[in-house]
Design a protein around this motif. Structure first.
Motif, mmCIF file in Angstrom:
data_model
loop_
_atom_site.group_PDB
_atom_site.id
_atom_site.type_symbol
_atom_site.label_atom_id
_atom_site.label_comp_id
_atom_site.label_asym_id
_atom_site.label_seq_id
_atom_site.Cartn_x
_atom_site.Cartn_y
_atom_site.Cartn_z
ATOM 1 N N GLU A 54 0.839 -1.199 0.000
ATOM 2 C CA GLU A 54 0.000 0.000 0.000
ATOM 3 C C GLU A 54 0.876 1.252 0.000
ATOM 4 O OE1 GLU A 54 -3.762 -1.866 2.549
ATOM 5 O OE2 GLU A 54 -2.364 -0.492 3.526
ATOM 6 N N ILE A 55 0.730 2.077 -1.036
ATOM 7 C CA ILE A 55 1.490 3.329 -1.111
ATOM 8 C C ILE A 55 0.560 4.473 -0.724
ATOM 9 C CG2 ILE A 55 2.819 4.874 -2.589
ATOM 10 C CD1 ILE A 55 4.291 2.347 -2.546
ATOM 11 N N TYR A 56 0.789 5.053 0.467
ATOM 12 C CA TYR A 56 -0.045 6.174 0.911
ATOM 13 C C TYR A 56 0.572 7.472 0.439
ATOM 14 C CZ TYR A 56 -2.744 2.957 3.683
ATOM 15 O OH TYR A 56 -3.559 1.922 4.069
ATOM 16 N N THR A 57 -0.219 8.250 -0.294
ATOM 17 C CA THR A 57 0.309 9.453 -0.904
ATOM 18 C C THR A 57 -0.656 10.622 -0.672
ATOM 19 O OG1 THR A 57 0.939 10.427 -3.015
ATOM 20 C CG2 THR A 57 -0.729 8.692 -3.074
ATOM 21 N N ASP A 58 -0.446 11.729 -1.367
ATOM 22 C CA ASP A 58 -1.286 12.892 -1.084
ATOM 23 C C ASP A 58 -2.386 13.088 -2.122
ATOM 24 O OD1 ASP A 58 0.719 13.589 -2.893
ATOM 25 O OD2 ASP A 58 1.845 14.548 -1.275
ATOM 26 N N ALA B 298 7.539 -3.632 -9.178
ATOM 27 C CA ALA B 298 6.277 -4.301 -8.833
ATOM 28 C C ALA B 298 5.863 -5.264 -9.935
ATOM 29 C CB ALA B 298 5.188 -3.257 -8.602
ATOM 30 N N ARG B 299 6.079 -4.824 -11.193
ATOM 31 C CA ARG B 299 5.686 -5.689 -12.318
ATOM 32 C C ARG B 299 6.568 -6.924 -12.363
ATOM 33 N NH1 ARG B 299 6.434 -4.157 -18.673
ATOM 34 N NH2 ARG B 299 5.079 -5.763 -19.556
ATOM 35 N N ARG B 300 7.876 -6.714 -12.206
ATOM 36 C CA ARG B 300 8.805 -7.842 -12.320
ATOM 37 C C ARG B 300 8.482 -8.912 -11.286
ATOM 38 N NH1 ARG B 300 14.366 -6.434 -10.851
ATOM 39 N NH2 ARG B 300 13.821 -4.576 -12.061
ATOM 40 N N TYR B 301 8.163 -8.481 -10.066
ATOM 41 C CA TYR B 301 7.902 -9.452 -8.990
ATOM 42 C C TYR B 301 6.414 -9.655 -8.745
ATOM 43 C CZ TYR B 301 12.877 -9.183 -8.211
ATOM 44 O OH TYR B 301 14.243 -9.240 -8.385
ATOM 45 N N ASN B 302 5.589 -9.087 -9.639
ATOM 46 C CA ASN B 302 4.145 -9.253 -9.562
ATOM 47 C C ASN B 302 3.583 -8.909 -8.174
ATOM 48 O OD1 ASN B 302 1.625 -9.824 -10.589
ATOM 49 N ND2 ASN B 302 1.732 -11.993 -9.970
ATOM 50 N N VAL B 303 3.977 -7.741 -7.661
ATOM 51 C CA VAL B 303 3.493 -7.265 -6.368
ATOM 52 C C VAL B 303 2.333 -6.288 -6.596
ATOM 53 C CG1 VAL B 303 4.068 -5.938 -4.291
ATOM 54 C CG2 VAL B 303 5.790 -7.440 -5.350
ATOM 55 N N PRO B 304 1.115 -6.648 -6.169
ATOM 56 C CA PRO B 304 0.008 -5.702 -6.316
ATOM 57 C C PRO B 304 0.277 -4.432 -5.498
ATOM 58 C CG PRO B 304 -0.763 -7.898 -5.672
ATOM 59 C CD PRO B 304 0.720 -7.887 -5.501
ATOM 60 N N VAL B 305 0.139 -3.279 -6.144
ATOM 61 C CA VAL B 305 0.384 -2.006 -5.464
ATOM 62 C C VAL B 305 -0.938 -1.270 -5.299
ATOM 63 C CG1 VAL B 305 1.524 0.247 -5.605
ATOM 64 C CG2 VAL B 305 2.724 -1.827 -6.369
ATOM 65 N N HIS B 306 -1.250 -0.891 -4.049
ATOM 66 C CA HIS B 306 -2.501 -0.197 -3.773
ATOM 67 C C HIS B 306 -2.186 1.258 -3.440
ATOM 68 C CE1 HIS B 306 -6.626 -0.291 -1.496
ATOM 69 N NE2 HIS B 306 -6.542 0.643 -2.412
ATOM 70 N N VAL B 307 -2.501 2.165 -4.368
ATOM 71 C CA VAL B 307 -2.230 3.592 -4.167
ATOM 72 C C VAL B 307 -3.406 4.224 -3.442
ATOM 73 C CG1 VAL B 307 -1.715 5.787 -5.290
ATOM 74 C CG2 VAL B 307 -0.874 3.650 -6.286
ATOM 75 N N ARG B 308 -3.143 4.797 -2.253
ATOM 76 C CA ARG B 308 -4.236 5.365 -1.452
ATOM 77 C C ARG B 308 -3.829 6.698 -0.840
ATOM 78 N NH1 ARG B 308 -6.622 1.058 2.620
ATOM 79 N NH2 ARG B 308 -8.163 2.743 2.720
ATOM 80 N N SER B 309 -4.828 7.446 -0.383
ATOM 81 C CA SER B 309 -4.561 8.730 0.257
ATOM 82 C C SER B 309 -4.253 8.542 1.733
ATOM 83 C CB SER B 309 -5.773 9.649 0.112
ATOM 84 O OG SER B 309 -5.698 10.690 1.070
ATOM 85 N N SER B 310 -3.249 9.304 2.233
ATOM 86 C CA SER B 310 -2.930 9.250 3.668
ATOM 87 C C SER B 310 -3.975 9.976 4.481
ATOM 88 C CB SER B 310 -1.582 9.918 3.939
ATOM 89 O OG SER B 310 -0.663 9.652 2.927
ATOM 90 N N TYR B 311 -4.783 10.790 3.797
ATOM 91 C CA TYR B 311 -5.662 11.699 4.536
ATOM 92 C C TYR B 311 -7.116 11.249 4.536
ATOM 93 C CZ TYR B 311 -1.482 14.469 3.790
ATOM 94 O OH TYR B 311 -0.174 14.884 3.746
ATOM 95 N N THR C 164 -10.037 7.716 3.687
ATOM 96 C CA THR C 164 -10.125 6.250 3.657
ATOM 97 C C THR C 164 -10.716 5.812 2.317
ATOM 98 O OG1 THR C 164 -12.277 6.427 4.708
ATOM 99 C CG2 THR C 164 -10.386 6.048 6.153
ATOM 100 N N LYS C 165 -10.636 6.702 1.315
ATOM 101 C CA LYS C 165 -11.166 6.363 -0.013
ATOM 102 C C LYS C 165 -10.457 5.130 -0.561
ATOM 103 C CE LYS C 165 -12.851 10.920 -1.177
ATOM 104 N NZ LYS C 165 -12.430 12.160 -1.837
ATOM 105 N N PRO C 166 -11.123 4.400 -1.484
ATOM 106 C CA PRO C 166 -10.610 3.095 -1.949
ATOM 107 C C PRO C 166 -9.284 3.162 -2.703
ATOM 108 C CG PRO C 166 -12.540 3.769 -3.217
ATOM 109 C CD PRO C 166 -12.438 4.709 -2.053
ATOM 110 N N GLY C 167 -8.962 4.275 -3.346
ATOM 111 C CA GLY C 167 -7.696 4.359 -4.070
ATOM 112 C C GLY C 167 -7.676 3.566 -5.348
ATOM 113 N N THR C 168 -6.466 3.221 -5.820
ATOM 114 C CA THR C 168 -6.293 2.516 -7.093
ATOM 115 C C THR C 168 -5.402 1.295 -6.901
ATOM 116 O OG1 THR C 168 -6.452 4.581 -8.329
ATOM 117 C CG2 THR C 168 -5.454 2.703 -9.466
ATOM 118 N N ILE C 169 -5.841 0.163 -7.479
ATOM 119 C CA ILE C 169 -5.019 -1.051 -7.419
ATOM 120 C C ILE C 169 -4.241 -1.194 -8.722
ATOM 121 C CG2 ILE C 169 -5.016 -3.550 -7.159
ATOM 122 C CD1 ILE C 169 -6.346 -2.846 -4.783
#
Lengths: 421, 421
Positions: free
Chosen positions: A171-175, A220-233, A235-240
């Motif tokens: 999970e990548i929490y961003t702005d 992430a692609r090379r190791y097939n790691v699902p990345v979940h981009v979400r807001s730190s501020y 609780t919206k669902p974000g992007t997978i």
């Protein structure tokens, strides 16, 4: 029970109060029954303050010491988050990149991760502890010196750890609230994407989408790691970000989004002898200087002169160097002149469905033409069309394409100030 | 060619400008043909700022994370000094305590150095580089966690490195001109000592002289490392701490100086059964709480009651804890009451010549009596006399003793603000 890796950016931990809020989110994740590994960037302005101090004592600081200096920023933020977690009654242990087994190349300031040996992280998890790992840093395999991964390094640290620990999600929490069909600061009705394939995210990142750094997506692609981009501020669902575009039903897949990039400049080498090997000399000269070039165009040579022009784009910052070294070799390469233009912008349309939908390019050019925007240079990939336009027309171009391909939605994006790592 | 270890305190590197000045001094030492290893404390207020941040996120931060947090301060200052040296055209490499091979016990916040394995330091020196080592920190032998050595830790780091590298001298740069016959802030004509034996310095440090921490002197004595105490701001000769007092000609040796200490408090346990084992119970209770006691006095027991009183001194900060745990065990130990007094001060006279010069104690007490100062408690060693007085009379006591034993000189001491490590 899942293993979750979370990454929080510098703005998410800029103050003691925000650190406490981040700690609460981390503890919630742990209480939900997950093993949790957290990567935190340096607090808000720490990095800039350290850079400023460095400048005051040394105009050109050695890269090794710069890495020793800057990596302390992540140590501070990670220890503080660990303390905040502790004060919420949970167990937390923070590790430096080196302690967490982040092994890198020796190129200070832009080291690449070679391997991750998270023995101590795993042991701490097995003891029920939440684990914090200082992002952006590692230890060089040969010299055992402390290294930094360069811009976006904390994201890469998080994905690399997720891969090494075989985590269920990173999970990548961003702005921002996730990955959008365009930059919400430019396009008001930009839409959040629920899912994006690795390939599409790669193209978006490569074309200037700031939400995730290219290297992180590649990893992430090379190791097939699902990345979940979400807001730190919120609780919206974000992007997978996950999966291959091959898995997307052709009916659904068409256009993912519009990306733009203001960071490039354009160099045109005029009057190169149109005989084999001369063009190569130009690119060899640039490559030897370790300057990455992006778009390339070679004009049809003028029959009367037997000469041709070559245009390519490169990072603005590298422009002066490239011009200088090309000028030095003018005699050797034998061209007429070098033109430099840093008032350009690149706008790109990305979509897995392009290859199966003819007419996208036509529609693309029509949209820009209708907006009265002149196209300077075109390059395409299987799932991307990019063009160079005048930088003053870049925002209009983004809006025009976003509208032409009906990418708009209702949801409004929340925009915060962001940091580099 | 000599090997010199230098240590600079936090106030010596509090600003970029001071860092540049420190770098100049280091480079001068290198240019004079020496191998140079430098230990630098954290910049001025860094430690306090980090402590403040920690308090904001966690009322009682875990010691392990506190060490992770605080050690970043020395990383920053050492990297910056390395950069400043670099900008003067010399080679410099900074190492963390862990990289420099400073192996410690696992007790966070007050770890003890077990061993120093300076392989990387030696290698960097052999390559002609100036080496910087982050003071105050090490890595625990068992857990491999980052530890701190506690107050004065950077001095100890410097002396330990000097011992491990078999250095010719360990120079401690501080904010006074050396070791004085008394605190120049109290005694105007206090005199700088050119040389002091390890034993005398140990007594002075133990009695409150702040210039060198006790542990650092103990380490220097054990490994026979000459310590040169000098000012960071002047080029004055300073004080050499070395050799045994046995080597001092009896004719010369008499009184070295007067030390004072405001950090202690006094506890009196009243009405203890004067039968074997009861006194022991008191000290066992205190010892089990890991509270160090200093002076001890047991009154002659009153025949009629068969009870006695025990008085001892301990660090002010530990007072409340000690009173509480003694009160808890009142029934078991069977005393009447516990008295606590933190308005005391300790003044000590130290000198190798004492043992061979009768009458020192008499002169000592006369001096205080003439100044109208009441003595509360006396304890002596072979080369020291210490007494407890009312804290309001402490400065007068120092001045009276300094005058009575003719310790005054002409040289005036320069006094700067200092830092803890």
């Amino acid at each position: 029970m899942a293993l979750v890796v979370q990454k929080y950016g510098g703005s998410s931990v800029a103050t003691a109060e925000r650190i406490r809020r981040v700690a609460e989110r981390i503890v919630e994740t742990k209480k939900a029954g997950n093993d949790v590994v957290v990567v935190v960037s340096a607090m808000g302005d720490t990095t800039d303050e350290l850079l400023d101090l460095a400048q005051q004592v040394c105009p050109a600081p050695p890269a090794r010491e710069m890495d020793m200096l800057l990596t302390s920023g992540e140590r501070i933020s990670n220890a503080l988050v660990a303390m905040a977690i502790h004060s919420l009654g949970a167990e937390a242990r923070s590790f430096t990149g080196s302690q967490a087994g982040v092994i890198t190349t020796g190129s200070h300031g832009k080291a690449k991760i070679i391997d991750v040996t998270p023995g101590r992280v795993r042991a701490a998890l097995d003891e029920g502890s939440i684990v914090l790992v200082a992002g952006f840093q590692g230890v060089s395999q040969d010299s055992k010196d402390i290294t930094t991964l360069g811009r976006g390094g904390s994201d890469t640290t998080a994905v690399a750890l997720a891969a090494a620990l075989n985590a269920d999600v990173c999970e990548i929490y961003t702005d921002v609230d996730g990955v959008f069909t365009a930059d919400p600061r430019i396009v008001k009705d930009a839409q959040r994407l629920e899912t994006v394939s690795f390939e599409e995210m790669l193209e978006l990142a490569a074309c200037g989408a700031k939400v995730l750094m290219l290297r992180c997506v590649e990893y992430a692609r090379r190791y097939n790691v699902p990345v979940h981009v979400r807001s730190s501020y919120t609780t919206k669902p974000g992007t997978i970000v996950s999966g291959s575009m091959e898995d997307i039903p052709v009916e659904e897949a068409l256009i993912t989004g519009v990306a733009h990039d203001r960071s490039e400049a354009k160099i045109t080498v005029v009057g190169i002898p149109d005989t084999p090997g001369y063009a190569a000399k130009v690119f060899r000269a640039v490559a030897d200087a370790e300057i990455n070039i992006d778009m390339v165009l070679q004009n049809i040579s003028k029959v009367e002169t037997g000469k041709t022009d070559i245009t390519f784009t490169l990072p603005k910052s590298e422009g002066p160097r490239a011009v200088e070294l090309l000028t030095k070799q003018q005699g050797d390469i034998g061209f007429t002149q070098v033109l430099f233009d840093d008032h350009i912008g690149k706008v790109s349309l990305v979509g897995a469905g392009m290859k199966s939908h003819p007419g996208v390019t036509a529609k693309f050019c029509e949209a820009l033409a209708d907006a009265g925007i002149n196209i300077d240079l075109i390059s395409t990939s299987e799932i991307r069309i990019s063009v160079l336009v005048d930088d003053t027309e870049l925002d209009d171009a983004v809006r025009a394409l976003h509208a032409a391909f009906d990418l708009g939605g209702e949801e409004e994006a929340v925009v915060h100030a962001g940091t580099g790592r």
